[in-house]
Scaffold this active site. Structure first.
Site, mmCIF file in Angstrom:
data_model
loop_
_atom_site.group_PDB
_atom_site.id
_atom_site.type_symbol
_atom_site.label_atom_id
_atom_site.label_comp_id
_atom_site.label_asym_id
_atom_site.label_seq_id
_atom_site.Cartn_x
_atom_site.Cartn_y
_atom_site.Cartn_z
ATOM 1 N N GLU A 198 44.478 47.266 45.747
ATOM 2 C CA GLU A 198 43.536 46.174 45.963
ATOM 3 C C GLU A 198 42.662 45.894 44.738
ATOM 4 O OE1 GLU A 198 42.921 44.118 48.694
ATOM 5 O OE2 GLU A 198 44.858 44.860 49.417
ATOM 6 N N ASP A 216 45.243 32.644 46.747
ATOM 7 C CA ASP A 216 46.277 33.002 47.713
ATOM 8 C C ASP A 216 46.070 32.312 49.052
ATOM 9 O OD1 ASP A 216 44.031 34.320 48.586
ATOM 10 O OD2 ASP A 216 44.936 36.312 48.658
ATOM 11 N N THR A 221 38.014 36.698 47.837
ATOM 12 C CA THR A 221 38.363 38.062 48.214
ATOM 13 C C THR A 221 37.300 38.973 47.617
ATOM 14 O OG1 THR A 221 40.741 37.614 48.303
ATOM 15 C CG2 THR A 221 40.078 39.905 47.974
#
Length: 411
Positions: A198, A216, A221
């Site tokens: 990650e 994405d 994120t």
């Protein structure tokens, strides 16, 4: 008694049919496992400890108990690297239908010396072997009876001089190496494995302030497991943070987070939200604790519970957790449901290695359906590498690669 004679070394064990014979091995070979230290992944009772398989008392045995529904193992430390020419297993009534005899130099990475899926109990006498290692393991992956697994003794023979006797104490305690992810050290390993994928680092605690748009389709994120503004979990983090600490730098962005949930939009978040996230992460332990609790509540705990219910050991528990982080718990369940249509879980009587192979195949296939996740290295060069090494317990040392970077955990 079933006597199996092999030829041609380990390659022959894995590649050619096994020949059943009663040929004898070299008479000069000595028992090199006698009274050597032994660990078991599970023990039913102190009355049937792992030490029973290497002692000199024919009345003692080891039993995993019925609770050992998935894979279980016995691991013997030979004291030094020893050549092994023969291994004799004497099963009690609870035997393994599928098992592997494995060797390791470090107690973490294992290679098959012999394997079978047609075990029928009694005595298995495997001869004609030729391999050298310090550690020997019997990995039972599929039960022959509902009672788990039980062995009267495990005897390995070789031409070398046996190491001095060092009997194991009688205990029913699970050794730390066999613990699942709920144990603190194993959870830390799992968190570092996920962080390598990650955040491209093992130092997951340095990533509370991470935030970017990966393009994405999930918006921003952020944080220690990639909470996303488009998938509700980032909204949940800020909502809980505001409940615990109403006067915080992110509270004012809650209306915008609710509005963009389910989209990749930044409306109402730019330009200030990323900097506010970093400020909260850098200066507020309450915010960091909120992230940890959200990670555990939404991903770690439900994934590990599901894996435990399926009879999976630490590697399988991690595989479920990593899938939950990327696909959500509902996505994890969807992948699992596709797998169990053709491959039984260990609790259902299936072979754990075969099940995990099928699960990783299905996980990789799911990743390839999304352009942003089409690089499947977090499965293929990390989880699958550990599975191929027989490291079902995430025992250190560990080495794996993700997205072209290689990582190592020494302990």
């Amino acid at each position: 008694m079933r006597s199996v004679v092999l030829g041609g070394g380990i390659a022959a064990v894995l590649c050619v049919p096994l020949a059943i014979s009663v040929a004898a091995s070299a008479s000069s070979d000595a028992v090199i496992t006698r009274e050597r230290p032994v660990l078991a992944s599970a023990t039913e009772s102190i009355a049937w400890p792992a030490a029973g398989i290497t002692d000199t008392d024919p009345a003692t045995r080891w039993s995993s108990g019925a609770a050992g529904s998935g894979s279980q193992w016995l691991q013997i430390d030979l004291g030094t690297a020893q050549e092994i020419r023969r291994v004799r297993l004497h099963w009690a009534r609870a035997y393994a239908k599928a098992y592997r005899i494995q060797l390791s130099d470090d107690g973490a990475t294992w290679r098959d010396l012999y394997r079978t899926s047609t075990g029928d109990g009694g005595v298995d006498d495997v001869r004609g072997l030729s391999a050298t290692a310090r550690h020997l393991r019997v990995l039972a992956t599929q039960r022959g009876t509902p009672e788990g697994y039980s062995l009267w003794d495990v005897q390995a023979y070789g031409p070398g001089r046996a190491a001095p006797a060092l009997p194991s104490p009688a205990t029913a305690a699970v050794p730390p190496v066999a613990a699942g992810l709920t144990a603190g050290p194993k959870k830390e390993i799992a968190l570092k494995l996920v962080s390598s994928a990650e955040n491209s680092t093992l130092e997951w605690r340095s990533e509370y302030g991470y935030i970017e748009d990966l393009r994405d389709g999930r918006g921003y994120t952020a944080g220690i497991v990639g909470f996303c503004s488009g998938t509700s979990d980032l909204l949940a983090v800020v909502t809980e943070y505001t409940r615990r600490k109403p006067d915080n730098v992110l509270a004012g962005y809650l209306p915008a987070l609710r509005a963009v949930d389910g989209t990749d939009s930044h409306d109402g978040l730019d330009p200030g939200f990323p900097d506010a996230w970093r400020v909260a992460a850098a200066g507020d332990p309450v915010f960091r604790k909120v992230q940890e609790d959200a990670r555990d509540r939404m991903y770690f705990s439900p994934a590990v519970r599901l894996a435990e219910a399926d009879g999976l050991r630490a590697l399988g528990q991690f595989a479920y957790y990593d899938a939950a982080v990327m696909h959500g718990i509902s996505g994890l369940r969807s992948i699992r449901e596709r797998v169990v249509t053709h491959q039984r879980t260990p609790v259902q009587g299936g072979d754990e290695i075969a099940y995990l192979t099928a699960f990783l195949d299905a996980r990789a296939a799911e990743m390839r359906t999304e352009a942003a996740h089409s690089d499947t290295s977090r499965v293929d060069t990390a989880q699958r590498v550990l599975l191929d090494a027989g490291n079902l317990d995430l025992a250190t040392p560990l080495t794996w690669s993700v997205y072209g970077d290689t990582y190592t955990l020494s302990g």
